[in-house]
Write a protein that holds these residues in place. Structure first.
Motif, PDB file in Angstrom:
ATOM      1  N   PRO A 116     -66.647  13.202 -30.812  1.00  0.00           N
ATOM      2  CA  PRO A 116     -67.315  14.340 -31.437  1.00  0.00           C
ATOM      3  C   PRO A 116     -68.522  13.864 -32.244  1.00  0.00           C
ATOM      4  O   PRO A 116     -68.427  12.831 -32.909  1.00  0.00           O
ATOM      5  N   PRO A 117     -69.646  14.589 -32.148  1.00  0.00           N
ATOM      6  CA  PRO A 117     -70.801  14.195 -32.943  1.00  0.00           C
ATOM      7  C   PRO A 117     -70.459  14.227 -34.437  1.00  0.00           C
ATOM      8  O   PRO A 117     -69.608  15.001 -34.865  1.00  0.00           O
ATOM      9  N   GLU A 118     -71.112  13.390 -35.163  1.00  0.00           N
ATOM     10  CA  GLU A 118     -70.932  13.285 -36.622  1.00  0.00           C
ATOM     11  C   GLU A 118     -70.982  14.668 -37.288  1.00  0.00           C
ATOM     12  O   GLU A 118     -71.722  15.533 -36.859  1.00  0.00           O
ATOM     13  N   GLY A 119     -70.201  14.851 -38.324  1.00  0.00           N
ATOM     14  CA  GLY A 119     -70.265  16.104 -39.085  1.00  0.00           C
ATOM     15  C   GLY A 119     -69.347  17.189 -38.563  1.00  0.00           C
ATOM     16  O   GLY A 119     -69.380  18.311 -39.036  1.00  0.00           O
ATOM     17  N   ASN A 120     -68.524  16.851 -37.564  1.00  0.00           N
ATOM     18  CA  ASN A 120     -67.588  17.852 -37.049  1.00  0.00           C
ATOM     19  C   ASN A 120     -66.151  17.488 -37.409  1.00  0.00           C
ATOM     20  O   ASN A 120     -65.715  16.362 -37.202  1.00  0.00           O
ATOM     21  N   ILE A 121     -65.451  18.456 -37.964  1.00  0.00           N
ATOM     22  CA  ILE A 121     -64.045  18.268 -38.313  1.00  0.00           C
ATOM     23  C   ILE A 121     -63.223  19.259 -37.493  1.00  0.00           C
ATOM     24  O   ILE A 121     -63.538  20.451 -37.463  1.00  0.00           O
ATOM     25  N   LEU A 122     -62.196  18.751 -36.842  1.00  0.00           N
ATOM     26  CA  LEU A 122     -61.333  19.616 -36.039  1.00  0.00           C
ATOM     27  C   LEU A 122     -59.952  19.695 -36.668  1.00  0.00           C
ATOM     28  O   LEU A 122     -59.370  18.657 -37.013  1.00  0.00           O
ATOM     29  N   ILE A 123     -59.448  20.908 -36.811  1.00  0.00           N
ATOM     30  CA  ILE A 123     -58.093  21.064 -37.336  1.00  0.00           C
ATOM     31  C   ILE A 123     -57.263  21.826 -36.318  1.00  0.00           C
ATOM     32  O   ILE A 123     -57.561  22.979 -35.992  1.00  0.00           O
ATOM     33  N   LEU A 124     -56.250  21.183 -35.799  1.00  0.00           N
ATOM     34  CA  LEU A 124     -55.378  21.819 -34.806  1.00  0.00           C
ATOM     35  C   LEU A 124     -54.106  22.287 -35.500  1.00  0.00           C
ATOM     36  O   LEU A 124     -53.419  21.483 -36.131  1.00  0.00           O
ATOM     37  N   ASN A 125     -53.817  23.567 -35.404  1.00  0.00           N
ATOM     38  CA  ASN A 125     -52.576  24.090 -35.974  1.00  0.00           C
ATOM     39  C   ASN A 125     -51.533  24.276 -34.879  1.00  0.00           C
ATOM     40  O   ASN A 125     -51.805  24.920 -33.873  1.00  0.00           O
TER      41      ASN A 125
END
Ligand code: ZN
Length: 359
Positions: A142-151
């Motif tokens: 993922p490009p810098e600055g992206n946060i992914l939260i999987l619920n």
């Protein structure tokens, strides 16, 4: 989320101290991990915590570890207008590849806010196979600055390769007393009602809140009376009973989010068998969920055998799963009710009633 409109900072999140503490530690580290797997039942604070994290990592004047609450970024997150927050979830029953493609396209652009774009994926385990594979690519680089939260409720339905790339954060069921206190404050319930709801919510604040709204308690009572009466019904009567219930609930029969509809009824019935099992093995009464039926439960448990209680619970569990897989509602429920009826009628010989004509 029931209370998703109200922003709650880290310090006010109920019953998830460990998860919050862990995230604060992670934030204090050198590099923020880009993907998180929030694991726990629904209504337990996963999305609430994801939003609190979004504010904390995007605050422009991070004087505290949960964000200042005053800067433009904080205020946007709190009011639900943060431009770099994206939430997706199943459309119909699945998360489709187009949704994942759309999500990853956005990753090519820098976050508007200048810091982190946060993408929350609800029920991430419901991705189609193609969606999951496409998602895996995004997750790899993922490009810098992206946060992914999987619920997810449980990570079993996810690709192992996805799980291993995420920082796992477990969310625990919330203690009964915390939920009861919260309900009393929020909904002006009396002690008894708050305790009952807190118990049958099984650690989910969201469920407890939903159940405190509307006529859930009356419906629950009705469902329990139906279950208690089941052994006395002929199979025709049992079928008529269940058809009436499914007919009444056709519209929101499969609403998986709440305690509505048939899935809700199945949960009520599962809790009943859980309690029967507890009473059958003479477990501690304070662990009972259906505290208002404790007397009845004790009486019935005496005439049950443990195998049949467990089988009944499984019948309900399988029915819930089948319904979520979109199997035919009437067929699934007819089958479940007839099997349950059979199991509840199998009693020790000396307790057997007179045979009814349809046997
Ligand atoms: Zn701030």
């Amino acid at each position: 989320m029931t209370n998703g409109t109200t922003f709650i900072p880290f310090s006010k999140i109920i019953g998830q101290d460990k998860a919050v503490q862990f995230l604060k530690q992670v934030m204090a580290g050198e590099k923020l991990p880009h993907a998180y797997l929030f694991v726990g039942i629904q209504g337990i604070g996963k999305t609430t915590t994801a939003l609190a994290l979004t504010r904390a990592i995007n605050c422009r004047e991070p004087v505290t570890e949960e964000g200042c609450g005053r800067c433009p970024s904080c205020r946007q997150v709190m009011s639900g207008n943060f431009p770099d927050l994206e939430q997706i979830g199943p459309e119909g029953n699945r998360i489709k590849i187009d949704q994942i493609r759309q999500l990853s396209r956005a990753f090519g652009f820098k976050p508007v806010s200048g810091k982190y774009r946060v993408s929350i994926i609800q029920s991430a385990d419901r991705m189609t196979e193609e969606a999951a594979n496409a998602f895996l690519k995004t997750l790899e680089e993922p490009p810098e600055g992206n946060i992914l939260i999987l619920n997810v409720k449980e990570p079993l339905g996810l690709l192992e390769t996805i799980v291993s790339r995420c920082q796992k954060v477990p969310f625990r069921p919330i203690p009964v007393d915390l939920i009861a206190d919260w309900l009393k404050g929020k909904k002006q319930l009396d002690d008894e009602e708050a305790l009952l709801l807190a118990k049958i919510s099984e650690g989910s604040l969201g469920r407890a809140f939903n159940m405190s709204e509307g006529d859930f308690l009356e419906r629950r009572q009705d469902y329990l009376f139906k279950l208690i009466k089941l052994p006395e019904l002929s199979s025709d009567q049992a079928l008529t009973m269940i058809l009436e219930v499914t007919e009444k609930n056709k519209k929101k029969a499969l609403d998986p989010s709440g305690d509505d509809g048939i899935l809700g009824m199945l949960s009520v019935w599962k809790a009943w068998y859980r309690d029967l099992l507890l009473m059958n093995i003479s477990g501690p009464e304070k662990l009972l969920l259906n505290i208002d039926f404790s007397h009845k439960l004790k009486t019935i448990a005496k005439n049950c055998n443990i195998e049949n209680i467990m089988k009944s619970f499984q019948v309900l569990d399988v029915a819930q799963r089948d319904l979520l897989r979109m199997r035919n509602l009437d067929l699934v429920m007819e089958n479940a009710v007839l099997t349950l009826r059979g199991l509840t009628r199998e009693k020790p010989v000396q307790n057997r009633r007179q045979h009814t004509p349809d046997e």
